[in-house]
Structure formats: C-alpha cells, structure tokens
Motif scaffolding. Structure first.
Motif, PDB file in Angstrom:
ATOM      1  N   GLU A 193       0.821  -1.206   0.000  1.00  0.00           N
ATOM      2  CA  GLU A 193       0.000   0.000   0.000  1.00  0.00           C
ATOM      3  C   GLU A 193       0.857   1.259   0.000  1.00  0.00           C
ATOM      4  O   GLU A 193       0.566   2.223  -0.718  1.00  0.00           O
ATOM      5  N   GLN A 194       1.931   1.250   0.780  1.00  0.00           N
ATOM      6  CA  GLN A 194       2.834   2.397   0.805  1.00  0.00           C
ATOM      7  C   GLN A 194       3.520   2.585  -0.549  1.00  0.00           C
ATOM      8  O   GLN A 194       3.681   3.718  -1.016  1.00  0.00           O
ATOM      9  N   LEU A 195       3.904   1.502  -1.187  1.00  0.00           N
ATOM     10  CA  LEU A 195       4.543   1.597  -2.494  1.00  0.00           C
ATOM     11  C   LEU A 195       3.590   2.198  -3.527  1.00  0.00           C
ATOM     12  O   LEU A 195       3.998   3.052  -4.334  1.00  0.00           O
ATOM     13  N   ARG A 196       2.351   1.784  -3.498  1.00  0.00           N
ATOM     14  CA  ARG A 196       1.376   2.354  -4.436  1.00  0.00           C
ATOM     15  C   ARG A 196       1.131   3.825  -4.135  1.00  0.00           C
ATOM     16  O   ARG A 196       0.975   4.645  -5.053  1.00  0.00           O
ATOM     17  N   GLU A 197       1.102   4.174  -2.855  1.00  0.00           N
ATOM     18  CA  GLU A 197       0.900   5.581  -2.494  1.00  0.00           C
ATOM     19  C   GLU A 197       2.094   6.432  -2.928  1.00  0.00           C
ATOM     20  O   GLU A 197       1.925   7.564  -3.398  1.00  0.00           O
ATOM     21  N   LEU A 198       3.288   5.889  -2.792  1.00  0.00           N
ATOM     22  CA  LEU A 198       4.478   6.614  -3.243  1.00  0.00           C
ATOM     23  C   LEU A 198       4.400   6.890  -4.742  1.00  0.00           C
ATOM     24  O   LEU A 198       4.727   7.989  -5.207  1.00  0.00           O
ATOM     25  N   TYR A 199       3.966   5.891  -5.512  1.00  0.00           N
ATOM     26  CA  TYR A 199       3.842   6.122  -6.953  1.00  0.00           C
ATOM     27  C   TYR A 199       2.777   7.174  -7.249  1.00  0.00           C
ATOM     28  O   TYR A 199       2.995   8.068  -8.089  1.00  0.00           O
ATOM     29  N   SER A 200       1.640   7.081  -6.601  1.00  0.00           N
ATOM     30  CA  SER A 200       0.573   8.055  -6.835  1.00  0.00           C
ATOM     31  C   SER A 200       1.037   9.474  -6.513  1.00  0.00           C
ATOM     32  O   SER A 200       0.712  10.427  -7.234  1.00  0.00           O
ATOM     33  N   LEU A 201       1.803   9.619  -5.443  1.00  0.00           N
ATOM     34  CA  LEU A 201       2.342  10.928  -5.080  1.00  0.00           C
ATOM     35  C   LEU A 201       3.312  11.424  -6.141  1.00  0.00           C
ATOM     36  O   LEU A 201       3.281  12.596  -6.542  1.00  0.00           O
ATOM     37  N   MET A 202       4.184  10.544  -6.611  1.00  0.00           N
ATOM     38  CA  MET A 202       5.134  10.939  -7.649  1.00  0.00           C
ATOM     39  C   MET A 202       4.417  11.354  -8.930  1.00  0.00           C
ATOM     40  O   MET A 202       4.807  12.323  -9.593  1.00  0.00           O
ATOM     41  N   ALA A 203       3.360  10.612  -9.285  1.00  0.00           N
ATOM     42  CA  ALA A 203       2.592  10.951 -10.484  1.00  0.00           C
ATOM     43  C   ALA A 203       1.919  12.309 -10.328  1.00  0.00           C
ATOM     44  O   ALA A 203       1.906  13.127 -11.262  1.00  0.00           O
ATOM     45  N   ALA A 204       1.370  12.581  -9.144  1.00  0.00           N
ATOM     46  CA  ALA A 204       0.720  13.864  -8.897  1.00  0.00           C
ATOM     47  C   ALA A 204       1.719  15.002  -8.944  1.00  0.00           C
ATOM     48  O   ALA A 204       1.453  16.076  -9.521  1.00  0.00           O
ATOM     49  N   VAL A 205       2.894  14.780  -8.369  1.00  0.00           N
ATOM     50  CA  VAL A 205       3.938  15.816  -8.357  1.00  0.00           C
ATOM     51  C   VAL A 205       4.455  16.066  -9.765  1.00  0.00           C
ATOM     52  O   VAL A 205       4.654  17.221 -10.167  1.00  0.00           O
ATOM     53  N   ARG A 206       4.671  15.007 -10.534  1.00  0.00           N
ATOM     54  CA  ARG A 206       5.157  15.176 -11.914  1.00  0.00           C
ATOM     55  C   ARG A 206       4.174  16.003 -12.733  1.00  0.00           C
ATOM     56  O   ARG A 206       4.575  16.935 -13.447  1.00  0.00           O
ATOM     57  N   HIS A 207       2.885  15.681 -12.627  1.00  0.00           N
ATOM     58  CA  HIS A 207       1.893  16.384 -13.428  1.00  0.00           C
ATOM     59  C   HIS A 207       1.745  17.841 -12.977  1.00  0.00           C
ATOM     60  O   HIS A 207       1.645  18.754 -13.812  1.00  0.00           O
ATOM     61  N   LEU A 208       1.751  18.068 -11.669  1.00  0.00           N
ATOM     62  CA  LEU A 208       1.635  19.437 -11.174  1.00  0.00           C
ATOM     63  C   LEU A 208       2.863  20.258 -11.535  1.00  0.00           C
ATOM     64  O   LEU A 208       2.758  21.433 -11.900  1.00  0.00           O
ATOM     65  N   ASP A 209       4.029  19.636 -11.474  1.00  0.00           N
ATOM     66  CA  ASP A 209       5.275  20.337 -11.792  1.00  0.00           C
ATOM     67  C   ASP A 209       5.314  20.781 -13.251  1.00  0.00           C
ATOM     68  O   ASP A 209       5.607  21.947 -13.554  1.00  0.00           O
ATOM     69  N   THR A 210       5.029  19.866 -14.161  1.00  0.00           N
ATOM     70  CA  THR A 210       5.055  20.225 -15.582  1.00  0.00           C
ATOM     71  C   THR A 210       3.933  21.209 -15.912  1.00  0.00           C
ATOM     72  O   THR A 210       4.096  22.082 -16.771  1.00  0.00           O
ATOM     73  N   SER A 211       2.799  21.093 -15.211  1.00  0.00           N
ATOM     74  CA  SER A 211       1.700  22.037 -15.432  1.00  0.00           C
ATOM     75  C   SER A 211       2.065  23.430 -14.951  1.00  0.00           C
ATOM     76  O   SER A 211       1.690  24.432 -15.573  1.00  0.00           O
ATOM     77  N   ALA A 212       2.797  23.508 -13.832  1.00  0.00           N
ATOM     78  CA  ALA A 212       3.181  24.815 -13.298  1.00  0.00           C
ATOM     79  C   ALA A 212       4.067  25.583 -14.279  1.00  0.00           C
ATOM     80  O   ALA A 212       3.987  26.812 -14.372  1.00  0.00           O
ATOM     81  N   VAL A 213       4.903  24.862 -15.021  1.00  0.00           N
ATOM     82  CA  VAL A 213       5.709  25.532 -16.049  1.00  0.00           C
ATOM     83  C   VAL A 213       4.791  26.106 -17.126  1.00  0.00           C
ATOM     84  O   VAL A 213       4.981  27.235 -17.590  1.00  0.00           O
ATOM     85  N   VAL A 214       3.776  25.340 -17.506  1.00  0.00           N
ATOM     86  CA  VAL A 214       2.797  25.823 -18.489  1.00  0.00           C
ATOM     87  C   VAL A 214       2.051  27.029 -17.931  1.00  0.00           C
ATOM     88  O   VAL A 214       1.817  28.017 -18.648  1.00  0.00           O
ATOM     89  N   TRP A 215       1.673  26.978 -16.660  1.00  0.00           N
ATOM     90  CA  TRP A 215       0.976  28.111 -16.055  1.00  0.00           C
ATOM     91  C   TRP A 215       1.807  29.385 -16.162  1.00  0.00           C
ATOM     92  O   TRP A 215       1.280  30.453 -16.443  1.00  0.00           O
ATOM     93  N   GLN A 216       3.110  29.228 -15.939  1.00  0.00           N
ATOM     94  CA  GLN A 216       3.977  30.409 -16.022  1.00  0.00           C
ATOM     95  C   GLN A 216       4.003  30.956 -17.446  1.00  0.00           C
ATOM     96  O   GLN A 216       3.937  32.172 -17.655  1.00  0.00           O
ATOM     97  N   ARG A 217       4.057  30.088 -18.417  1.00  0.00           N
ATOM     98  CA  ARG A 217       4.069  30.524 -19.817  1.00  0.00           C
ATOM     99  C   ARG A 217       2.738  31.187 -20.192  1.00  0.00           C
ATOM    100  O   ARG A 217       2.692  32.067 -21.043  1.00  0.00           O
ATOM    101  N   GLN A 218       1.669  30.764 -19.525  1.00  0.00           N
ATOM    102  CA  GLN A 218       0.342  31.330 -19.804  1.00  0.00           C
ATOM    103  C   GLN A 218       0.069  32.601 -18.998  1.00  0.00           C
ATOM    104  O   GLN A 218      -0.972  33.232 -19.183  1.00  0.00           O
ATOM    105  N   GLY A 219       0.949  32.952 -18.096  1.00  0.00           N
ATOM    106  CA  GLY A 219       0.764  34.149 -17.289  1.00  0.00           C
ATOM    107  C   GLY A 219      -0.062  33.945 -16.037  1.00  0.00           C
ATOM    108  O   GLY A 219      -0.426  34.917 -15.365  1.00  0.00           O
TER     109      GLY A 219
END
Length: 353
Positions: free
Chosen positions: A23-49
């Motif tokens: 369960e912890q391993l699956r949660e770690l992956y889910s957290l990493m997936a959420a962080v990856r998507h939010l991180d790459t999206s934040a770069v897009v947000w900056q480009r969009q103003g």
C-alpha cells in the motif's frame, strides 16, 4: 600530548527500517505521479501568465516524495527551499496555499507552518539550514532528558553546499548534537555550473567526516531507497544521536527556473545522457515486475493527478491580489520612522490618500 581526535564520522545509530508495504509503495507512486503532473503544469501556467515564476523539479520527484513521505508530522519539522513542492505534497500540505508563493500573493506560502510542519518557503540560498538547526537545538533544550525528540529535515542543493551558512549550520548542529537531517539534492547543477566545478572533492557527503556526523550517499532517483534512508536518518536524530547528512544523487532535467535557459550551458544530448532512467518510469516498471500494481492502477493514478492539477489551477486563479500596503506590515515587530515614511509615501502615490 593527547592524540588528535579521529576524523571518521560516527556510525548511523538506527536499525534498518522494515520494507514498505504494498500500500505504501502504491501511495508513493501516486504521489510521484501527482507531483510530476503538477510540476510540468506549473511551467505551463507560467508561460500562460497564471503565475509569474516557478522553479521546476522535473527528475527529482523520487528524492522529494521519498524523503517527505518519511516525515512524522506529529513531531518533525521540515525546512524547505523554493524547489520542494514534491516534499510539501508528500506531507499533505494544501497545494493552493503552497503555490500562492509562485503566484506572488504572499511570502512563503499561505499554509499554516505550525499545523503543516513545513516552514515557509525559503528563497535565500542555504538560508533554510540555519532555521532548521535553530529549531532542532530547541528540541534538545526542551527535552529534559527525554530521548524521543522531534527531528528537523532541511533541504539544499549541491550549489548551496558551497555557502558558508552550510558550514556554520553543520558545525553548530554537530557540536550541539542537534536532531537535524541535512538533505542535499545533488542534481548535477548549481544553476549553470556543474557540480564538479564547485564542489571540491566531488562529494558533499564526504564532508560529514569533518563534522563527526554520519552520512548517507544514496540513489536519489530510487524513491524506496530515499524513503528508507530518510526514515533511518530521522530515527537516528530522534533518539538523541545528533545530526545526519544525506546526499541524494539525482538530476535536474529542466531549467533551474522558468527564467533560465539550460541550452546556454548544456546540450540536449548531454542532458539525456546524464539524466539516466526517469524515476517515475523506473518505479512503474518495478511495481509491475513485482506484481504490486497493474495497468489500471497507473491509469487511475494519472487521472487523479490530472483532476488534482485542475483543482489546484482553479484555486490559484481564484487568488486575488493582496493589498499593496501589506508590504510594510510584518517587517518588524515594532515599526520604524523610516518604514512609516515609506508606507505614507507609497499610499500617497498609489492610493492617493
């Protein structure tokens, strides 16, 4: 004449933790997936103003999620830099409140540091380590013989390791036996300068011997290794054994910030060659091979990450501007004549009062 003291670091005085559960391993992956998507999206947000600036962490998700997930928020305290979004997410911090700093609506985030156990975001290079050691020393002063302390976890990069504040913090922590884990994310670059050109000896972890503290040099792209090592280091500190240094070897796959152009100091081919295996893909393959997760799990994790990002983006866009006069508040406990004069001048020019 007394013999010189040994320069060998003290051993890490904490047992190896048990393996994480499925369960912890699956949660770690889910957290990493959420962080990856939010991180790459934040770069897009900056480009969009939507936000004026952001410090990406692409490639460092395992180092951040693994270490943040190891924190006991009932007693530990974390002291971040401006690049620990993944740590904050792993600790359960409200991400709209966290990202408010990148929206430039408030200094250090709108979240409650005492409740979240995450100190305000620190933009001063190596500044967070001093605060961490002060808090950790306070733990020893208030312990009254109790060996079960809270531990501080503080972050910095390989570039920051060249700052004098790092030496002062480590030396003070070692002398005072303060319960603090120094967590350096060696991502290969101090903005545009490669590690080998600014870290003498090639290893930050090797410096721990000079302070008589244990050190761990770990694969920062292996989320399980990071989680286990951080858990063990925190346990060492909480038991009254003093500080620990962890050097997590990782790689910054993107720019230092959204105002940086990494193409000016490294080629795309060199970036691909040096970055190694993607930490998210690597962990995915491990979970599949061990039968801990299936394709449907990964689809669900990706969908949850997209939904979370949309919710955070909506919250960020809803944040209104702060009153301009606020810049003069909370500067000093008691204001000064100069600050009052500046505030009056600003109000006259901006608010016509």
């Amino acid at each position: 004449m007394d013999p010189l003291p040994s320069s060998e670091p003290r051993p890490l005085n904490a047992p190896e933790p048990g393996p994480p559960t499925s369960e912890q391993l699956r949660e770690l992956y889910s957290l990493m997936a959420a962080v990856r998507h939010l991180d790459t999206s934040a770069v897009v947000w900056q480009r969009q103003g939507i936000i004026p600036g952001y410090a990406p962490e692409l490639g460092q998700e395992a180092a951040q999620v693994g270490s943040g997930y190891a924190v006991d928020i009932s007693r530990d305290f974390v002291f971040p830099t401006y690049r620990e979004m993944g740590v904050a997410r792993a600790m359960g911090v409200d991400m709209v409140a966290y990202m408010s700093t990148h929206k430039a609506t408030w200094h250090g985030g709108l979240y409650d540091p005492l409740k979240s156990r995450l100190a305000p975001i620190q933009a001063v290079v190596a500044g967070s380590v001093l605060h961490a050691v002060g808090w950790a020393h306070g733990q020893t002063l208030s312990a009254n013989g109790n060996s079960d302390l809270g531990a501080a976890l503080t972050y910095f990069g390989d570039g920051a390791s060249s700052q004098g504040d790092i030496h002062e913090a480590m030396n003070f922590a070692a002398v005072m036996n303060a319960p603090v884990v120094f967590f350096v994310q060696n991502n290969g670059w101090a903005i545009s300068v490669p590690t080998e050109r600014q870290v003498a000896g090639g290893s930050v972890a090797a410096r721990a011997a000079g302070y008589g503290m244990p050190a761990l040099r770990i694969d920062g792209n292996d989320v399980v290794a990071v989680f286990q090592s951080t858990r063990r280091a925190l346990a060492h500190c909480r038991s009254g054994n003093g500080p620990v240094l962890i050097e997590a070897m990782t790689y910054r796959r993107g720019p230092h910030s959204t105002s940086d152009d990494p193409g000016r100091y490294r080629s795309l081919d060199a970036e691909r060659a040096d970055a190694g295996a993607d930490p998210l893909d690597r962990f995915r393959q491990r979970l599949l091979a061990d039968g801990i997760a299936d394709e449907q799990f990964f689809k669900n994790a990706a969908a949850a990450a997209r939904a979370e990002e949309e919710q955070i983006r909506t919250g960020i866009q809803a944040l209104g501007p702060r009153p301009g006069a606020e810049m003069f508040d909370l500067v000093f406990q008691e204001t000064t004549p100069a600050l009052r004069a500046q505030a009056a001048s600003w109000r006259e020019e901006s608010e016509h009062v």
